[in-house]
Design a protein around this motif. Structure first.
Motif, mmCIF file in Angstrom:
data_model
loop_
_atom_site.group_PDB
_atom_site.id
_atom_site.type_symbol
_atom_site.label_atom_id
_atom_site.label_comp_id
_atom_site.label_asym_id
_atom_site.label_seq_id
_atom_site.Cartn_x
_atom_site.Cartn_y
_atom_site.Cartn_z
ATOM 1 N N LEU A 293 0.825 -1.210 0.000
ATOM 2 C CA LEU A 293 0.000 0.000 0.000
ATOM 3 C C LEU A 293 0.857 1.256 0.000
ATOM 4 N N LEU A 294 1.945 1.227 0.736
ATOM 5 C CA LEU A 294 2.799 2.410 0.842
ATOM 6 C C LEU A 294 3.645 2.634 -0.399
ATOM 7 N N ARG A 295 4.037 1.558 -1.063
ATOM 8 C CA ARG A 295 5.011 1.656 -2.134
ATOM 9 C C ARG A 295 4.428 1.569 -3.541
ATOM 10 N N MET A 296 3.229 1.020 -3.709
ATOM 11 C CA MET A 296 2.678 0.766 -5.039
ATOM 12 C C MET A 296 1.373 1.532 -5.250
ATOM 13 N N ASN A 297 1.427 2.542 -6.115
ATOM 14 C CA ASN A 297 0.227 3.333 -6.393
ATOM 15 C C ASN A 297 -0.864 2.488 -7.044
#
Length: 337
Positions: A293-297
């Motif tokens: 969630l934090l790294r992949m749009n």
């Protein structure tokens, strides 16, 4: 802290809540990740992530039977009172924990290789056969004691099912047992070295590579994907290295009958063992979707769409309509995952 019947109620409550959170958040989180990566299997990283997510779902689901005994006074096993369930649980836990380190090693090595050889493409059927075949190896290994009539037993102090391999090694000396277990543990220890080497090499590449102006967007995506895998691997090592060391040393100590003096097996030792060898593994499986969630749009968008479709379907079903709109999947490149 107050100790009752060899247990610390406050710590038991914390451990139970931690495992329950792993079940409630980790299982649906990894399910969403599986729905995201599985249709994109043409990219080898997505295929490996899919196997990792499915493995993490199993681990998170297995956290629930471990959580329930912590909320009882004497750690009653509930589901573990069934011999069949205990056997299945012990075998499955054995396989999933070992399979996870194998998958992380494959992911790290494949990513590093693509950094040095950008045009390299692995055959998906070969990779798929490799990943599935190793599961068969692990299940065969875990079933050997079971086929020799050595069953798994529930131990309240560890809130897990173990097979001590007593009948299998009854005629053998402690030295033989330790040698056999050392060989078995090679599959846990050996992958750590290529994982660490791959991380160092990946960091070296993304720091030194020179990007041409017309390749900035592509390089940025590739760099972001590589950093994601480095963070993913670092989290795995942080949560799992203590469990690996504890299992290896604890097993040797157990079969050597305290000869080496690694542990004294009091209640403090047992709580530490439960933390590093069970709860930390569940937390690691739960943290992975959060990292996505934090790294992949694109994963965030996919998760939002999945949640909306699920809510819409539940709402329409409650209103007497089963109409739903299927989502669209886009094939990702290696640089995006």
């Amino acid at each position: 802290m107050m100790v009752q019947n060899g247990y610390i109620p406050v710590v038991d409550l914390l451990y139970g809540c931690a495992l329950l959170v792993c079940f409630l958040i980790g299982a649906p989180g990894n399910a969403c990740a599986t729905l995201y990566f599985a249709p994109r299997y043409q990219c080898h990283s997505a295929l490996i992530y899919t196997f990792i997510n499915i493995n993490d779902i199993v681990i998170c689901l297995m956290c629930l039977p471990m959580a329930l005994p912590y909320f009882t006074e004497n750690r009653h096993g509930f589901l573990f009172t069934s011999g069949i369930f205990c056997d299945m649980y012990g075998i499955l836990w054995n396989v999933t924990c070992r399979y996870s380190i194998f998958l992380v090693a494959v992911l790290s090595i494949s990513r590093t290789y693509t950094l040095y050889f950008p045009f390299w493409q692995i055959r998906k059927k070969v990779l798929l056969g490799f990943l599935v075949g190793y599961i068969g190896v692990l299940f065969t290994q875990a079933l050997v004691p079971y086929m020799r009539s050595e069953r798994y037993h529930y131990y309240t102090e560890y809130v897990q099912c173990f097979s001590l391999l007593g009948d299998l090694f009854l005629p053998k000396s402690p030295e033989f047992i330790i040698s056999y277990l050392a060989f078995i543990h090679l599959e846990i220890i050996l992958p750590l070295f290529p994982i660490l080497i791959s991380c160092v090499m990946s960091i070296h590449v993304i720091r030194l590579v020179k990007v041409q102006p017309h390749e900035e967007n592509l390089a940025a995506r590739r760099r972001r994907a590589t950093i994601t895998i480095i963070i993913f691997t670092t989290l795995y090592i942080t949560f799992n290295i203590p469990a690996i060391l504890f299992e290896v040393l604890g097993t040797v100590e157990m079969y050597a009958e305290g000869k080496y003096g690694f542990f004294n097996f009091d209640h403090v030792h047992r709580y530490f063992r439960n933390l590093v060898a069970a709860i930390s593994i569940g937390i690691n499986a739960t943290v992975n979707p959060c990292l996505y969630l934090l790294r992949m749009n694109s994963f965030r968008r996919s998760t939002r769409n999945t949640c909306r479709r699920l809510i819409s379907r539940v709402t329409m079903t409650s209103m007497g309509s089963g109409i739903s709109t299927p989502g669209r999947n886009r094939t990702l490149t290696t640089t995006e995952i």
